[in-house]
Each structure stands twice: as structure tokens, then as C-alpha cells.
Design a protein around this motif. Structure first.
Motif, mmCIF file in Angstrom:
data_model
loop_
_atom_site.group_PDB
_atom_site.id
_atom_site.type_symbol
_atom_site.label_atom_id
_atom_site.label_comp_id
_atom_site.label_asym_id
_atom_site.label_seq_id
_atom_site.Cartn_x
_atom_site.Cartn_y
_atom_site.Cartn_z
ATOM 1 N N LEU A 40 14.328 4.813 -3.241
ATOM 2 C CA LEU A 40 13.614 3.610 -2.833
ATOM 3 C C LEU A 40 14.163 2.454 -3.655
ATOM 4 O O LEU A 40 14.104 1.303 -3.272
ATOM 5 C CB LEU A 40 12.107 3.750 -3.056
ATOM 6 C CG LEU A 40 11.372 4.716 -2.132
ATOM 7 C CD1 LEU A 40 9.909 4.772 -2.464
ATOM 8 C CD2 LEU A 40 11.557 4.338 -0.672
ATOM 9 N N PHE A 52 7.331 13.253 -0.780
ATOM 10 C CA PHE A 52 6.591 12.652 -1.884
ATOM 11 C C PHE A 52 5.092 12.859 -1.674
ATOM 12 O O PHE A 52 4.603 12.771 -0.557
ATOM 13 C CB PHE A 52 6.902 11.146 -1.903
ATOM 14 C CG PHE A 52 6.579 10.464 -3.193
ATOM 15 C CD1 PHE A 52 7.468 10.509 -4.254
ATOM 16 C CD2 PHE A 52 5.393 9.769 -3.355
ATOM 17 C CE1 PHE A 52 7.192 9.865 -5.450
ATOM 18 C CE2 PHE A 52 5.105 9.127 -4.542
ATOM 19 C CZ PHE A 52 6.013 9.175 -5.591
ATOM 20 N N PHE A 70 1.484 11.362 -3.148
ATOM 21 C CA PHE A 70 1.034 10.214 -3.931
ATOM 22 C C PHE A 70 -0.132 10.564 -4.835
ATOM 23 O O PHE A 70 -0.862 11.512 -4.603
ATOM 24 C CB PHE A 70 0.630 9.078 -3.005
ATOM 25 C CG PHE A 70 1.783 8.433 -2.336
ATOM 26 C CD1 PHE A 70 2.369 7.307 -2.871
ATOM 27 C CD2 PHE A 70 2.302 8.959 -1.171
ATOM 28 C CE1 PHE A 70 3.436 6.714 -2.249
ATOM 29 C CE2 PHE A 70 3.376 8.373 -0.547
ATOM 30 C CZ PHE A 70 3.941 7.245 -1.086
ATOM 31 N N ALA A 120 0.831 -1.205 0.000
ATOM 32 C CA ALA A 120 0.000 0.000 0.000
ATOM 33 C C ALA A 120 0.865 1.255 0.000
ATOM 34 O O ALA A 120 2.007 1.245 0.472
ATOM 35 C CB ALA A 120 -0.909 0.005 1.217
ATOM 36 N N ASP A 121 0.289 2.308 -0.537
ATOM 37 C CA ASP A 121 1.030 3.559 -0.632
ATOM 38 C C ASP A 121 1.413 4.122 0.730
ATOM 39 O O ASP A 121 2.436 4.754 0.871
ATOM 40 C CB ASP A 121 0.183 4.601 -1.379
ATOM 41 C CG ASP A 121 0.378 4.511 -2.872
ATOM 42 O OD1 ASP A 121 1.294 3.777 -3.295
ATOM 43 O OD2 ASP A 121 -0.376 5.164 -3.615
ATOM 44 N N TYR A 122 0.549 3.902 1.746
ATOM 45 C CA TYR A 122 0.885 4.534 3.022
ATOM 46 C C TYR A 122 2.093 3.903 3.676
ATOM 47 O O TYR A 122 2.760 4.537 4.496
ATOM 48 C CB TYR A 122 -0.315 4.558 3.982
ATOM 49 C CG TYR A 122 -0.979 3.236 4.240
ATOM 50 C CD1 TYR A 122 -2.129 2.893 3.556
ATOM 51 C CD2 TYR A 122 -0.475 2.359 5.174
ATOM 52 C CE1 TYR A 122 -2.763 1.689 3.795
ATOM 53 C CE2 TYR A 122 -1.098 1.153 5.417
ATOM 54 C CZ TYR A 122 -2.238 0.820 4.732
ATOM 55 O OH TYR A 122 -2.860 -0.376 4.964
ATOM 56 N N ALA A 128 4.758 2.875 1.798
ATOM 57 C CA ALA A 128 5.826 3.579 1.072
ATOM 58 C C ALA A 128 5.975 4.989 1.620
ATOM 59 O O ALA A 128 7.083 5.488 1.806
ATOM 60 C CB ALA A 128 5.504 3.620 -0.414
ATOM 61 N N SER A 129 4.830 5.604 1.905
ATOM 62 C CA SER A 129 4.857 6.966 2.417
ATOM 63 C C SER A 129 5.626 7.039 3.724
ATOM 64 O O SER A 129 6.447 7.933 3.936
ATOM 65 C CB SER A 129 3.425 7.450 2.614
ATOM 66 O OG SER A 129 3.394 8.483 3.543
ATOM 67 N N ARG A 134 1.343 16.242 5.285
ATOM 68 C CA ARG A 134 2.297 15.248 5.761
ATOM 69 C C ARG A 134 3.653 15.454 5.119
ATOM 70 O O ARG A 134 4.691 15.371 5.768
ATOM 71 C CB ARG A 134 1.767 13.851 5.441
ATOM 72 C CG ARG A 134 2.787 12.756 5.682
ATOM 73 C CD ARG A 134 2.202 11.403 5.474
ATOM 74 N NE ARG A 134 1.786 11.221 4.076
ATOM 75 C CZ ARG A 134 1.147 10.151 3.644
ATOM 76 N NH1 ARG A 134 0.829 9.203 4.476
ATOM 77 N NH2 ARG A 134 0.803 10.050 2.373
ATOM 78 N N GLY A 151 -5.362 5.440 -1.071
ATOM 79 C CA GLY A 151 -4.429 4.410 -0.645
ATOM 80 C C GLY A 151 -3.227 4.929 0.112
ATOM 81 O O GLY A 151 -2.506 4.168 0.732
ATOM 82 N N SER A 152 -3.001 6.239 0.070
ATOM 83 C CA SER A 152 -1.744 6.715 0.636
ATOM 84 C C SER A 152 -1.872 7.151 2.091
ATOM 85 O O SER A 152 -0.901 7.529 2.700
ATOM 86 C CB SER A 152 -1.178 7.849 -0.209
ATOM 87 O OG SER A 152 -2.076 8.916 -0.244
ATOM 88 N N LEU A 153 -3.081 7.110 2.631
ATOM 89 C CA LEU A 153 -3.238 7.416 4.048
ATOM 90 C C LEU A 153 -3.620 6.131 4.782
ATOM 91 O O LEU A 153 -4.503 5.409 4.352
ATOM 92 C CB LEU A 153 -4.331 8.470 4.271
ATOM 93 C CG LEU A 153 -4.196 9.777 3.505
ATOM 94 C CD1 LEU A 153 -5.341 10.706 3.868
ATOM 95 C CD2 LEU A 153 -2.877 10.446 3.789
ATOM 96 N N ASP A 154 -2.941 5.879 5.896
ATOM 97 C CA ASP A 154 -3.225 4.687 6.677
ATOM 98 C C ASP A 154 -4.645 4.773 7.235
ATOM 99 O O ASP A 154 -4.955 5.661 8.021
ATOM 100 C CB ASP A 154 -2.207 4.586 7.822
ATOM 101 C CG ASP A 154 -2.367 3.311 8.621
ATOM 102 O OD1 ASP A 154 -3.406 2.658 8.470
ATOM 103 O OD2 ASP A 154 -1.443 2.974 9.375
#
Lengths: 282, 672
Positions: free
Chosen positions: B409, B441, B443, A170-172, A174-175, B513, B448-451
Motif C-alpha cells: 500500500l 489483511f 484489521f 476508513a478501514d473498509y 483500505a480493505s 473476507r 471500522g473495517s466492514l462497510d
């Protein structure tokens, strides 16, 4: 949170069988907690004059071959069944979740080692493995917990590993790595909370099996040390006089049946309720 | 054409969703019509009811929860809303007289059947042909939609086709039974711009040559401007404006349309034009709106808008209807504002020298290397302080891989990355950890980029704790508060979870963030492509404001050339891992030197039918080759309309195009 709990209960209520099982489980837990208050006898009170007595007002289910009250021993047996099952789930779950997370997250040789270990455990039938552990370690409550736990570890490892493998892409994740988080930080803060829900379902569904394992081991004389009340050993004690006094084996046997069924159906129900794809179709 | 009886006429369609604890009124009285040979565009943001409208007409709506409350939809002489969803009539219509093309070509085809079988199945069903006849017809159709080697491809499976080819197959399937109406629901959204241009061109020809009515549902104003004859603008489940493409773009009659036009960057814009976002978010539609649904977000409301009652459509010129009560709309989308841009040659912050990133392909038990994916090949770039470097290219060209390589990465397989004078190519992961503060970065996917299990406040402040940038709890709270202020997220959201936020808000949390530890560079990977156009402008403006105020440098990755043009100072065009052209933004856009850049630019539709029709096109043929293929010479020669024999033999070297040395191209045909 309060709202979610209410929603959960109402979903469960919509499925009558699951709800009935929930009530049974609740009842059993209450019996386990309040066992001393529910009966006038103690679980070890031997009354040799009253051996193998039938059902009377004083002994609702009669007595066993040492004159101990059967109902009292049933109540106390609930305690050991639940405690051992819960403890083994916690121990097995903790070990399995940790190993599964390491395997899924790091992959490569860690994954290789852990998965070969898992397969080794899986190659031996669970109950045989537990028996072997008990024979090697000797009889004690904690050894019993460990023996039952070890046969459940592979399930947790595999469930956790596959969950982690999908979560870690998932992206988070990687974030967080881009933020500079270390692997252990990412695992504890992001991977674990997002991968844990199937483990909770698996654990609920495993309680029944663990109770069964405990009963089996106790029946074989490898479980809880003898004078303590355990359903498995009670079945085994009554086994020798099954023809003359079937009650002594049948009552604990039925208890095992009901409790294991209740936990399994409840576990299935929880899985369905938590699965968002099924959720809307009730 | 309007004197003909329309093929489909929908009146006052109302559809609602009865969810477990609430109702959503998705469509509230939508009327439209489409005639033979006409292309009608239905345009609107996500959640405005475009797809629900068409699904209701086709009776494909899942019911429950969907529920058609009223209206009628006359297709020829059948009112589809009166029929049972699963009746024989409806089944004959669907796939027979009405065909539909969906957004995801890959998932609309059954992966275990050959494409030929799938199409011939519906032909045999509807036209009662036998196998041989059906096969002949399928091959004929394949030729019509220009699938090369039609005979051989009949027995191929969907995964053997690219996305664009799959969409062609879907069109062939739609055409199979000579439909009178084709509905294309975001049919080209998932495709690259050059492929999108091919597919839409094909649909246009079909409509005009076969006299088929086509409904194009999209959120992209450019597509509509180029291809649609008439347009319906939907907002919150209602038609707010309807008219011909010329009328709507030249003389928009609704405040919402004016807002949309002002919110999108255009290829032919003045670069200094500030985007005017539509503030706020579309209404949730949990109740039927009592007045104009756009009222809360409208910049041009008048006293009449206050009156209760849904505004009705009325004619402002022949064939042009609007539901806006303000009849003296300010149509100047610019609002007189323009951006101040600081343009000076600043110091180089990060330089990339000849970087390559190849991934090995391993097969077999021994994991032997059988090939390589050349994701990034010999890329050289420079990022200057306070500037934006735009990276543009179609999907699979290596943009994201390049970004991830710059973040280290991945470890590049060749070349050097220098950040602030330090060569970071061979930094270990713990050495990189201290640098992470400086390079951040954003996204693409705000979902999908936040938990999902972390509260917004914790997401924003996480890196403060990781890098020990704050000493006390109070300091931490203040900083998180400040960050949320910067991106205009209310402080009350700190305790909420990502699923409670809209896409635009999530993206702003992602930006907060990234800002947390005061970075010097932010890599933005398609930060606005998942957002609605009105929200897109909010995020772009925020990024620009932050750059001005905090002196940030951006590497901005996008496939949308209009967005890139708006935000970048320098741009680099990527194709198959190579940078084919780079230079200052104005130079590259005004004098594109590489044929690929030229075709990309001409594939982008401009939301203005007049400019659009006058433009010259450079259409590309074929698909993007796979990155595992070995292409000799120039990587673009397989699709280049100007390719010469030497292009297949010699690899072009970058050459300067202009004397100021601000524009570089890698093409054998370019003359310095």
C-alpha cells in the motif's frame, strides 16, 4: 425498511412544524399531479370579456388581464415550479456529487482543478450566473434547468468532497483495496453509499432555493417561456397593475413564500432527524 | 484493614437505562466496599456494568436515560444515591473527596488551558487557596507523580505531553485535593505496556503511602492480579465472585472466573496449551435475568443452576464469596487439551530485505521537505510457509506501517520485498492487483473495517467478484456459504448488516473476507485487541485452526506479548522502526537478549498473584521518543536501563545469539 420508515414518520410527527410543512408539501405535490381535475378552466383559456374579473363562483380567485382563470394558472404554476426544481436538483446533484467524489477521492491535481472550478462558480452570485447562462443559451425549459443547477453545483461538490475525504480513510476502503478492488469499484460500491446521506439533506434544503431561483428568473422574463404558467412570471405580469389589482401579484407571491418556507423548514427538520446526535434529544 | 470502617460501601445498587423503545438493566444489585489504603479491582468484560456502577456512585450518570433504581452507596456518612446529582454535597465530593481517572487521558484534559491552570482551578475551588499557593501545590503534585521539569511544565498545554504524561497529570489532578477514594476507570488501557506498568506502580505507591482507597476498573486480569488486594468479578450487571486476589486466582469459585482464566493466554503458559474460549456472547440485559446470567454460556452447569431465581453470593472460605451453584467446579483451565503444532523448516514464502519506509515532512507554501518520519528502518524478515511470524512492539513503533508496506500500500523507500521468488518492490498498482489474492489483511477494528452499507454476504464475497473467481451466481453463493461456515457465522446473517453483529462476529466476518480468494499469507494487525477476553480466545482458536487446515502463513502484529507468544513460531520485536531482536518464539521468550525485550516481558502482568509477586522487574523510565527525532547510535539508548556511553555513538548490528542461528539481537551489550 418498513420499520425505519415508520420510525422516521413518528420522529417527524414529534416536531409539529416539520410535520405541518410535510403536509403542505404533500398537498402541493398532489395539486401539481391532479391540476387538470381540480378546475374547469384551462391555463391558456383567454376570455377577453372577463378581463381582470373579481372573485366569483366560476373564478374563485378572479381572472388576469387576459381573462385567464388565476386559480387554474396557480395550479399549473405548481407543476412547473416543482418539475424545474426537481430536475435542477437531480442535474446539479449528479454533476456535483461526481465532481466532489473525484476531487475528494483522488486528491492532488484532480482536487486542485475541481476546487478552483468550484471557487470560480462561487465567485459569481448564483442568480447572476443563472441569468448569464440563460442569456447565452436562450430560453427553454431544459436550459432553465441547467441554469438553476449550475448555481447549486458548488455546494454539492464541497459537501461531497469533505464527506469522501473522511470516508476514504476508513478501514473498509483500505480493505477493499487489499482485496484488489479498482478505484472506480471502490468509489461506486463503498464511497458513494457511505457519503451520500448529507447530500440528500442538502438536496432537500435546496429545493426551496431552486423554486425561488426559478421564480426570480421567470419574474425577470428569463425563465419559463411566456404563455406557460409560472409563479414568477405571474407576479411580474401583475406587477404593472399592482395598484389597481394587487391580487394578481400577491397570490402567486404568497404561493412562492409558502412553498419555499415549507421546503426549507422541512429540509432543516430532515437534517435534525437524520443527525444521530440530535435524534435522542427530542 | 477490613476491621476499619470502609471508605465506600455500596449495597444492592440497581441502575437501568430507559431507552426510547427498550430498557436495559445495566446493574442488578451490585454490592462492594473499599477501605482506606486498599486497592480494589473490579473486573469484567465490556457491558458487564463496571463503569455504570462507578458512574452511578459518583452520580455522573446522564439521566435520562440512566436511572438509579435502588440500593445505597455510603461514602463516609453520605449516601450518594440519596443526594441530588447536582447538589452542593455531591459537587464537594466529586473532585474533592472522590477523584476519578478516565481511560482517554488526551480527551479528559481541556486542550485550550494549560495543565497547571486546570489543576489549580480545582484546588482553588475545593481548598480555597489563592493563586500562588495553588501553583506551589500543583508543582509539588507534579513532582510527586514524577513529571520531569515540573516548574517549566506548569505552563504547558496538554498536546505537548505524551499519553503517559497526560495520565500522570490526571493522577496529579486526582490527588490535588487529598481525596480519600480514587476511581481509575480503565485508566491504563490506552497506554503501552511499559507506560502502563509505570502508571500502575505510581497508583500502588499512592494507595499504600497515603492510605487512599483505589478502585481499579479493568478487563485485564493481569493488572488486577499484580496490583489489587481484593477483587470483584462482574458479569451481566451482577457480582459473581468476590475475594482477595490470592483466593480468586488460586481457587476460583465461579464458573465464569474459571472460564476467563482459561481464555487468556499467559506469559508463563505452556505454549502448547489450547485456549478454552467461553462460547457465545454476554446477555443483552433487556430484562432482568431469572437465573444465573452466565447459565447459557456455562460449561459447568449443574442441576441446581436450572432452578429459577438469581443466585446469591455465599461464602466458600473467609472473605471469598461466589454466586456459583456448582460447588464442585473443575478448576483445571487446560481441560487436558493441547495443540499440535507442525514445526519444520518450510520454504520461505516472503522475504523482506533491509526495507525502510520514510515519510517526508513538508512545510510551507513550497512544500519543502524539512524532515523525515523514519517509520521503518532497515527491517529484514523471513516468513516461512505455514508459520506465524509475530511482530511485537509498543504503539508508534512502525508495526502497522511495516504491514502496509508489505502489502505494497506504500512503496518502500529502500530495500526489497520478495514474494514467492518474485521481487515485488517495484510492482505497479495494476501488477499488484493480481497478487492481492495471495496476500490478505485482517484489521484491528472490527467496527471500522466492514462497510456499514453492505450486507455481510456481499462483504464476504466481494473479492470473488473482483477477481472473477466464480463463474455463476450459484457458484458464488456456494462459496460465500462455505466461507461463512468456516468461520461459524450462521448463513442467515448473510443478509444482515455489520451493525447488527457483535464485535467477535464482525471480526470473524473480516476473517472470512480475507479467506475468500484462498490467500497464502494473511497479515493480522492486532486482530484481537479490540475484543473481550472470552471472545479473543474464540478468534485466536479460529485463526490457529485455519492455519492447520489451510496451510496459511500469518504475520501477526500485536502489542500483547502473551497473545504473540501463544500464536507465533517466530517473533520480531520492534522499537522505533528497528527490529531489535528476532528469532524463534521459544528462544526469544526464554532467553531475551535485548534490554527492551526484557523490560517488555517484565511489564506484562501475569494473572497469578504468586508468580507475579516473585517476578523480577525491569522498569523502563521515560517515554518513547518521537519518530521524527534523530537518535544517534542505538535507538533504545535513551530509555535503556543498561545504556553505556558507547551506545549513543555506535549503531548496533544484528548478531546471532545462539549457535543454531535461530536468535538474533541488535544490541552492543549482547555477547554472541
Amino acid at each position: 425498511m418498513k420499520k425505519r420508515a415508520g420510525e422516521f414518520l413518528s420522529l417527524m410527527y414529534a416536531r409539529k412544524l416539520v410535520f405541518a410543512c410535510f403536509v403542505v408539501i404533500l398537498l402541493i405535490v398532489l395539486i401539481a399531479i391532479f391540476a387538470p381535475f381540480l378546475t374547469r378552466h384551462g391555463p391558456y383559456d383567454i376570455d377577453l370579456k372577463n378581463r381582470l374579473a373579481g372573485c366569483t363562483a366560476d373564478h374563485l380567485l378572479g381572472t388576469d388581464n387576459q381573462g385567464r382563470d388565476l386559480l387554474t394558472r396557480m395550479f399549473y404554476g405548481t407543476r412547473s415550479a416543482l418539475l424545474i426544481a426537481a430536475a435542477s436538483i437531480v442535474v446539479g446533484g449528479a454533476i456535483g456529487v461526481f465532481l466532489g467524489m473525484v476531487a475528494g477521492y483522488f486528491g492532488n491535481w484532480a482536487d486542485y482543478l475541481i476546487m478552483r472550478f468550484t471557487e470560480t462558480l462561487l465567485a459569481v452570485p448564483g442568480i447572476v450566473l443563472s441569468m448569464a447562462v440563460m442569456l447565452v443559451l436562450g430560453q427553454s425549459t431544459w436550459n432553465l434547468v441547467f441554469a438553476i443547477a449550475i448555481s447549486t453545483i458548488p455546494t454539492y461538490i464541497r459537501v461531497m468532497r469533505s464527506q469522501v475525504m473522511s470516508v476514504k480513510t476508513a478501514d473498509y476502503i483500505a480493505s477493499c483495496r487489499i482485496q484488489g478492488g479498482t478505484d472506480w469499484h471502490i468509489m461506486a460500491r463503498h464511497v458513494l453509499p457511505n457519503a451520500i446521506s448529507p447530500i440528500i439533506v442538502t438536496a432537500t434544503m435546496n429545493i426551496g432555493n431552486s423554486i425561488l431561483s426559478e421564480a426570480t428568473l421567470s419574474f425577470l422574463g428569463l425563465g419559463i417561456p411566456v404563455p406557460q404558467a409560472a409563479w414568477g412570471s405571474m407576479v411580474s405580469e401583475g406587477f404593472a397593475i399592482l395598484r389597481s389589482n394587487p391580487r394578481l401579484s400577491i397570490v402567486p407571491g404568497c404561493a412562492i413564500l409558502i412553498v419555499v418556507l415549507a421546503f426549507n423548514i422541512f429540509g432543516d427538520g430532515i437534517r435534525d432527524i437524520l443527525d444521530p446526535r440530535i435524534k435522542n434529544n427530542i | 484493614m477490613s476491621e476499619n470502617k470502609p471508605v465506600l460501601e455500596v449495597r444492592d445498587l440497581c441502575t437501568e437505562f430507559n431507552l426510547r423503545n427498550r430498557n436495559v438493566y445495566a446493574v442488578n444489585g451490585v454490592s462492594f466496599q473499599v477501605s482506606a489504603g486498599e486497592i480494589v479491582g473490579i473486573v469484567g468484560e465490556s457491558g458487564c456494568g463496571k463503569s455504570v456502577t462507578c458512574m452511578s456512585v459518583m452520580r455522573l450518570l446522564a439521566s435520562p436515560p440512566g436511572n438509579i433504581k435502588g440500593g445505597c452507596a455510603m461514602f463516609r456518612d453520605v449516601d450518594t444515591l440519596k443526594e441530588e446529582a447536582d447538589s452542593q454535597t455531591m459537587r464537594n465530593l466529586r473532585g474533592g473527596k472522590i477523584a476519578m481517572i478516565f481511560q482517554e487521558p488526551m480527551t479528559s484534559l481541556n486542550p485550550v488551558l494549560t495543565v497547571g491552570e486546570q489543576i489549580s482551578e480545582s484546588i482553588r475551588l475545593h481548598l480555597k487557596m489563592n493563586k500562588q499557593e495553588a501553583k506551589k501545590r500543583v508543582i509539588e503534585l507534579f513532582k510527586q507523580v514524577r513529571i520531569p521539569d515540573a516548574e517549566q511544565r506548569y505552563d504547558a498545554y496538554p498536546h505537548q505531553f505524551s499519553g503517559g504524561m497526560c495520565q500522570r497529570i490526571m493522577i496529579a489532578m486526582a490527588l490535588a485535593c487529598d481525596p480519600e477514594l480514587i476511581i481509575a476507570d480503565e485508566a491504563t488501557t490506552a497506554l503501552d505496556v511499559t507506560i502502563q506498568a509505570q502508571i500502575l506502580g505510581l497508583l500502588y505507591e499512592i494507595a499504600k503511602e497515603r492510605k487512599v482507597a483505589i478502585i481499579i476498573i479493568t478487563h485485564n486480569l493481569g493488572i488486577i492480579a499484580r496490583y489489587a488486594d481484593r477483587i470483584y468479578v462482574l458479569y451481566a450487571g451482577r457480582v459473581c465472585e468476590a475475594g482477595t486476589a490470592g483466593q480468586i486466582f488460586k481457587n476460583p469459585g465461579h464458573a465464569y472466573t474459571v472460564g476467563l482464566l482459561g481464555a487468556v493466554p499467559r506469559l508463563d503458559d505452556d505454549r502448547e496449551r489450547a485456549l478454552v474460549p467461553i462460547e457465545g456472547t454476554p446477555p443483552s440485559l433487556e430484562s432482568v435475568p431469572e437465573k444465573c446470567p452466565f447459565y447459557p454460556r456455562c460449561r459447568q452447569r449443574v442441576a441446581a443452576c436450572e432452578e429459577p431465581g438469581l443466585p446469591q453470593l455465599y461464602e466458600i472460605e473467609p472473605g471469598h464469596l461466589t454466586a456459583c451453584k456448582n460447588n464442585s467446579l473443575n478448576r483445571d483451565v487446560n481441560e487436558g487439551k493441547s495443540l499440535e503444532r507442525v514445526r519444520s523448516k518450510a520454504e520461505v514464502l516472503m522475504s523482506v530485505e533491509d526495507v525502510s519506509m520514510r515519510f517526508p515532512i513538508c512545510r510551507g507554501i513550497l512544500r519543502r521537505k524539512v524532515g523525515e518520519v523514519k517509520a521503518v528502518e532497515h527491517v529484514s524478515l523471513e516468513l516461512r510457509k505455514g508459520m506465524t511470524l509475530g511482530l511485537v512492539g509498543e504503539s508508534g513503533c512502525g508495526k502497522t506501517t511495516l504491514a502496509k508496506t508489505l502489502l505494497r500500500l506504500y512503496k518502500p523507500t529502500g530495500g526489497r520485498i520478495v514474494f514467492q521468488g518474485k521481487d515485488i518492490t517495484n510492482y505497479t498498482s495494476s501488477q499488484m492487483r493480481s497478487l492481492r489474492q495471495d496476500i490478505q489483511f485482517i484489521f484491528q477494528d472490527p467496527f471500522g473495517s466492514l462497510d456499514p452499507r453492505q450486507a455481510i454476504g456481499d462483504i464476504v464475497g466481494e473479492s470473488l467478484r473482483i477477481h472473477h473467481l466464480v463463474k455463476t451466481e450459484k457458484e458464488y453463493e456456494e462459496r460465500v456459504h462455505e466461507l461463512m461456515d468456516i468461520v461459524s457465522i450462521p448463513w442467515a446473517f448473510a443478509r444482515r448488516y455489520p451493525h447488527e453483529l457483535s464485535g467477535g462476529q464482525r471480526q470473524r466476518v473480516g476473517i472470512a473476507r480475507a479467506l475468500a480468494c484462498s490467500p497464502k499469507i494473511i497479515l493480522c494487525d492486532e486482530p484481537v485487541s479490540a475484543l473481550d477476553v472470552s471472545v479473543q480466545a474464540q478468534v485466536l482458536n479460529l485463526l490457529e485452526r485455519l492455519q492447520r487446515e489451510l496451510g496459511l502463513s500469518y504475520i501477526f502484529i500485536a502489542h500483547d506479548l502473551s497473545v504473540i507468544r501463544h500464536i507465533s513460531d517466530e517473533i520480531a520485536v520492534m522499537y522505533l522502526g528497528h527490529i531489535v531482536e528476532q528469532g524463534s518464539c521459544i528462544e526469544v521468550y526464554n532467553h531475551p537478549a535485548h534490554p527492551y525485550t526484557r523490560s517488555l516481558l517484565s511489564a506484562i502482568p501475569i494473572p497469578d498473584p504468586e508468580t507475579e509477586r516473585a517476578r523480577k522487574r525491569l522498569l523502563l523510565h521515560g517515554d518513547i521518543p518521537s519518530v521524527t527525532e534523530q537518535i544517534s547510535g542505538c535507538c533504545f539508548h535513551t530509555r535503556c536501563p543498561m545504556a553505556r556511553p558507547e551506545c549513543a555513538e555506535n549503531t548496533p548490528k544484528p548478531v546471532w545469539v545462539n549457535e543454531e542461528r535461530t536468535h538474533q539481537v541488535s544490541c552492543l551489550l549482547a555477547r554472541p
